[in-house]
Enzyme design. Structure first.
Site, mmCIF file in Angstrom:
data_model
loop_
_atom_site.group_PDB
_atom_site.id
_atom_site.type_symbol
_atom_site.label_atom_id
_atom_site.label_comp_id
_atom_site.label_asym_id
_atom_site.label_seq_id
_atom_site.Cartn_x
_atom_site.Cartn_y
_atom_site.Cartn_z
ATOM 1 N N ASN A 25 0.877 -1.171 0.000
ATOM 2 C CA ASN A 25 0.000 0.000 0.000
ATOM 3 C C ASN A 25 0.913 1.219 0.000
ATOM 4 O O ASN A 25 1.426 1.614 1.041
ATOM 5 C CB ASN A 25 -0.893 -0.021 1.247
ATOM 6 C CG ASN A 25 -1.723 1.247 1.365
ATOM 7 O OD1 ASN A 25 -1.806 2.035 0.433
ATOM 8 N ND2 ASN A 25 -2.339 1.439 2.533
ATOM 9 N N LYS A 72 0.167 4.178 -0.429
ATOM 10 C CA LYS A 72 -0.495 5.393 0.080
ATOM 11 C C LYS A 72 -0.204 6.553 -0.888
ATOM 12 O O LYS A 72 -0.036 6.330 -2.082
ATOM 13 C CB LYS A 72 -0.064 5.681 1.519
ATOM 14 C CG LYS A 72 -0.252 4.458 2.421
ATOM 15 C CD LYS A 72 -0.145 4.753 3.886
ATOM 16 C CE LYS A 72 -0.365 3.461 4.670
ATOM 17 N NZ LYS A 72 -0.425 3.673 6.125
ATOM 18 N N HIS A 101 -9.665 1.562 4.172
ATOM 19 C CA HIS A 101 -8.452 1.750 4.971
ATOM 20 C C HIS A 101 -8.751 2.725 6.114
ATOM 21 O O HIS A 101 -9.543 3.656 5.954
ATOM 22 C CB HIS A 101 -7.320 2.291 4.083
ATOM 23 C CG HIS A 101 -6.010 2.282 4.797
ATOM 24 N ND1 HIS A 101 -5.647 3.291 5.654
ATOM 25 C CD2 HIS A 101 -5.004 1.377 4.815
ATOM 26 C CE1 HIS A 101 -4.459 3.003 6.164
ATOM 27 N NE2 HIS A 101 -4.047 1.852 5.673
ATOM 28 N N GLU A 155 -7.213 5.169 7.236
ATOM 29 C CA GLU A 155 -6.986 6.589 6.920
ATOM 30 C C GLU A 155 -8.203 7.168 6.208
ATOM 31 O O GLU A 155 -8.565 8.338 6.403
ATOM 32 C CB GLU A 155 -5.700 6.734 6.086
ATOM 33 C CG GLU A 155 -4.467 6.491 6.974
ATOM 34 C CD GLU A 155 -3.239 5.964 6.256
ATOM 35 O OE1 GLU A 155 -3.174 6.001 5.021
ATOM 36 O OE2 GLU A 155 -2.329 5.492 6.974
ATOM 37 N N GLU A 162 -6.043 -4.331 10.524
ATOM 38 C CA GLU A 162 -5.007 -3.311 10.721
ATOM 39 C C GLU A 162 -5.355 -2.486 11.956
ATOM 40 O O GLU A 162 -6.144 -1.539 11.872
ATOM 41 C CB GLU A 162 -4.936 -2.382 9.506
ATOM 42 C CG GLU A 162 -4.561 -3.086 8.218
ATOM 43 C CD GLU A 162 -3.918 -2.133 7.227
ATOM 44 O OE1 GLU A 162 -2.818 -2.437 6.761
ATOM 45 O OE2 GLU A 162 -4.496 -1.066 6.948
ATOM 46 N N GLY A 201 1.890 2.793 10.755
ATOM 47 C CA GLY A 201 2.854 3.881 10.577
ATOM 48 C C GLY A 201 3.482 4.350 11.876
ATOM 49 O O GLY A 201 4.135 5.385 11.929
ATOM 50 N N SER A 203 2.818 -1.625 10.601
ATOM 51 C CA SER A 203 4.254 -1.664 10.900
ATOM 52 C C SER A 203 4.884 -3.040 10.653
ATOM 53 O O SER A 203 5.788 -3.448 11.382
ATOM 54 C CB SER A 203 4.521 -1.179 12.331
ATOM 55 O OG SER A 203 4.119 0.180 12.479
#
Ligand code: PGA
Length: 247
Positions: free
Chosen positions: A9, A11, A92, A94, A164, A170, A209
């Site tokens: 991913n 991003k 996701h 985000e 996730e 991150g 991570s």
């Protein structure tokens, strides 16, 4: 036996030059598991052309829940297929946190992807405050239930789910293999209650991570069928090392 799947991913990262370098490095890697690169929309044609013949599939990071039409700034699943995508990340964290995607919208996007023959990677996961409040399994179950209200487990099995934990994305703070396994086993039990056979086929990825140094022990868990890799996927050699851990 579920074949491991490892998805990059990227991003909102990359440039024409950086992508070309990544692809050149990736082309010398012989991957032994299923692999996908989910690139930003504008680079999909470039990345798709670069991946041709490598066995690595092309994916996007989002799609509209709508069919093509007057939706300024949106990208339809039909367009993703048109430029060679086989996969698309849906929901996701985000997008949930920053762009207001609700469980229902995520479910609609997953259903639309499936209806078009695109394989969704549907993301679920709890925030740190939800985990600290002991609500992890409830939050994740509600996210999965919303998707199951619109997509059968058998149809979802063409794609994947990705657990996730938001606090691990991150942050450098990975869920322990046991923490991830606990949630992923609960997800599989929830899927099995709806369709035991398809639940055994559906791949559940872990993301948050994942790095070359921790991938093997995560992927060794019985309900972790691969990974969704953010930061570490930006370096082709690191992504390759993670894929190698998924053998
Ligand atoms: P990370 O991101 O690997 O950088 O934690 C994972 C993701 O958000 O998919």
């Amino acid at each position: 036996m579920r074949r491991k799947l490892v998805a990059a991913n990227w991003k909102m990262n990359g440039s024409s030059a950086a992508n070309a370098q990544w692809i050149a490095a990736w082309r010398s890697v012989a991957s032994t598991c299923d692999t996908v690169v989910c690139a930003p929309f504008v680079y999909l044609p470039q990345v798709g052309a670069g991946l041709a013949g490598t066995g690595t599939d092309l994916g996007a990071q989002n799609l509209s829940e709508q069919a093509p039409g007057a939706f300024t700034g949106e990208v339809a699943g039909e367009m993703l297929l048109d430029v060679g995508c086989r996969w698309v990340i849906v929901g996701h964290s985000e997008r949930r946190a920053m762009y207001g995607e609700t469980n229902e919208l995520v479910a609609k996007k997953a259903a639309r992807a499936i209806a078009l023959g695109l394989r969704p990677i549907v993301c679920v996961g709890e925030t740190l405050s939800e985990r600290d409040a002991g609500r992890t399994l409830d939050v994740v179950a509600a996210q999965v239930a919303a998707v199951l209200a619109q997509c059968s487990v058998a149809k979802l099995a063409a794609g994947a789910l990705a657990y996730e934990p938001v606090w691990a994305i991150g942050t450098g703070r990975t869920a322990t293999p046991a923490q991830a396994q606990e949630v992923q086993a609960a997800i599989r039990a929830q899927l099995a209650a709806a369709d035991a056979t398809a639940a055994q086929q559906l791949r559940i990825l872990y993301g948050g991570s994942v790095k070359p140094g921790n991938a093997a022990e995560l992927f060794a868990q019985p309900d972790i069928d691969g990974g969704l890799i953010g930061g570490a996927s930006l370096v082709a050699a690191d992504f390759a090392a993670i894929c190698a851990a998924a053998k």
